[in-house]
Design a protein around this motif. Structure first.
Motif, short mmCIF file in Angstrom:
data_model
loop_
_atom_site.label_atom_id
_atom_site.label_comp_id
_atom_site.label_asym_id
_atom_site.label_seq_id
_atom_site.Cartn_x
_atom_site.Cartn_y
_atom_site.Cartn_z
N ALA A 61 0.83 -1.20 0.00
CA ALA A 61 0.00 0.00 0.00
C ALA A 61 0.86 1.26 0.00
O ALA A 61 1.90 1.31 0.67
N VAL A 62 0.44 2.25 -0.75
CA VAL A 62 1.04 3.59 -0.66
C VAL A 62 0.45 4.25 0.58
O VAL A 62 -0.77 4.45 0.66
N ASP A 63 1.28 4.57 1.55
CA ASP A 63 0.79 5.04 2.84
C ASP A 63 0.53 6.55 2.80
O ASP A 63 1.45 7.35 2.86
N LEU A 64 -0.76 6.89 2.70
CA LEU A 64 -1.16 8.29 2.70
C LEU A 64 -2.25 8.55 3.74
O LEU A 64 -2.89 9.59 3.73
N SER A 65 -2.46 7.60 4.63
CA SER A 65 -3.52 7.73 5.62
C SER A 65 -3.15 8.79 6.66
O SER A 65 -1.98 9.03 6.94
N GLU B 103 -4.77 6.34 12.15
CA GLU B 103 -3.95 5.16 12.45
C GLU B 103 -4.52 3.88 11.87
O GLU B 103 -3.79 3.01 11.40
N ALA B 104 -5.86 3.75 11.89
CA ALA B 104 -6.47 2.50 11.46
C ALA B 104 -6.82 2.47 9.98
O ALA B 104 -7.25 1.43 9.46
N SER B 105 -6.65 3.59 9.27
CA SER B 105 -7.07 3.67 7.86
C SER B 105 -6.06 3.05 6.93
O SER B 105 -4.85 3.04 7.20
N HIS B 106 -6.55 2.57 5.80
CA HIS B 106 -5.67 2.13 4.72
C HIS B 106 -5.22 3.33 3.89
O HIS B 106 -4.05 3.49 3.57
N GLY B 107 -6.21 4.14 3.48
CA GLY B 107 -5.93 5.22 2.54
C GLY B 107 -6.42 6.56 3.05
O GLY B 107 -6.40 6.83 4.25
N TRP B 108 -6.88 7.40 2.11
CA TRP B 108 -7.35 8.74 2.44
C TRP B 108 -8.70 8.95 1.79
O TRP B 108 -8.82 8.83 0.57
N HIS B 109 -9.72 9.23 2.62
CA HIS B 109 -11.10 9.29 2.14
C HIS B 109 -11.47 8.00 1.40
O HIS B 109 -12.23 8.02 0.43
N GLY C 251 -11.54 13.28 -1.77
CA GLY C 251 -10.16 13.64 -2.07
C GLY C 251 -9.61 12.65 -3.08
O GLY C 251 -10.29 11.70 -3.47
N ALA C 252 -8.39 12.87 -3.49
CA ALA C 252 -7.71 11.98 -4.42
C ALA C 252 -6.33 11.68 -3.88
O ALA C 252 -5.81 12.41 -3.02
N VAL C 253 -5.73 10.60 -4.36
CA VAL C 253 -4.38 10.23 -3.93
C VAL C 253 -3.51 10.05 -5.16
O VAL C 253 -3.98 9.64 -6.23
N SER C 254 -2.23 10.38 -4.99
CA SER C 254 -1.28 10.32 -6.10
C SER C 254 -0.06 9.51 -5.71
O SER C 254 0.43 9.61 -4.58
N ALA C 255 0.45 8.72 -6.65
CA ALA C 255 1.69 7.97 -6.46
C ALA C 255 2.52 8.07 -7.73
O ALA C 255 1.98 7.89 -8.83
#
Length: 240
Positions: free
Chosen positions: A64-68, A71-77, A105-109
């Protein structure tokens, strides 16, 4: 390279049971190098992630790309990017704020060689808000000097030619097919947008028997290749 996008509905299937192992099994069927997930976290309480991270890592080789920010979340939103780190090198990652009336929101890698940036999105239900979000994403990628892939649940019920136009010049939309509702697919909510010199080889909806039960969305899959201009030349072997 194979990329998949999947709204997993917090791992709740059509039988209304939360079964993360089913999601893992669907991802095993697809065998993608990069996976973009939506609704990977619960929406209330600690916003806990719903997937077995150890199983993803050990059984599928996906990290996983860690963007949380919790503490308990995998991702963001609920947005999460997974990748195979034995073949891809993560060089940068970021959370992207999007205008919205609800938590979105969105996530970028960004991955090294050839510098692909992957953006995972879950856009708003309202068309007007969605247009503002697309324009914001377009501003972000406007000056990019690298290939960009945007993937996720766009919440657009028709082809909607405004999507690539709002994202900016050079963007082209890939519609794999109808991915929602899994019981009777009738809308192409899940899709891809490409920008830059990427070769689109094939796209499809993954409509296996297992996928038809695991979530209310079916996964979508995109196969890519790199033009020679983007490939790093291999070093010549030394003469004996």
């Amino acid at each position: 390279m194979r990329v998949a996008s999947y709204n997993i509905r917090k791992a709740v299937g059509l039988d209304w049971r939360r079964d993360a192992d089913r999601i893992v099994d669907v991802l095993r069927e697809i065998d993608a190098d990069i996976v973009i997930l939506q609704e990977a976290d619960k929406r209330i309480g600690a916003r806990a992630g719903v997937l077995p991270a150890d199983t993803l890592r050990e059984a599928l080789g996906l990290r996983a790309v860690d963007l949380s920010v919790r503490e308990a979340s995998h991702g963001w939103h609920g947005n999460l990017i997974l990748y195979r780190d034995h073949s891809l090198v993560l060089t940068d990652a970021a959370r992207i704020e999007l205008p919205s009336l609800e938590p979105r929101g969105a996530v970028s890698a960004r991955f090294g060689d050839p510098g692909l940036e992957v953006i995972g999105v879950h856009l708003a239900l309202a068309r007007r808000v969605r247009a503002r979000q697309l324009a914001a994403l377009g501003e972000r990628i406007a000056g990019a000097d690298h290939p960009v892939l945007i993937a996720g649940d766009f919440n657009a019920w028709r082809e909607d030619a405004a999507i690539p136009r709002l994202l900016g010049p050079g963007c082209r939309m890939i519609l794999p097919g109808n991915s929602f509702h899994a019981a009777r697919p009738s809308a192409p909510l899940d899709r891809f947008v490409l920008r830059g010199e990427l070769e689109h080889l094939a796209a499809r909806v993954h409509a296996s028997d297992l996928a038809a039960r695991a979530s209310d969305h079916l996964p979508v899959v995109l196969d890519l290749d790199w033009p020679d201009a983007l490939k790093t030349p291999k070093p010549k072997e030394a003469k004996q």
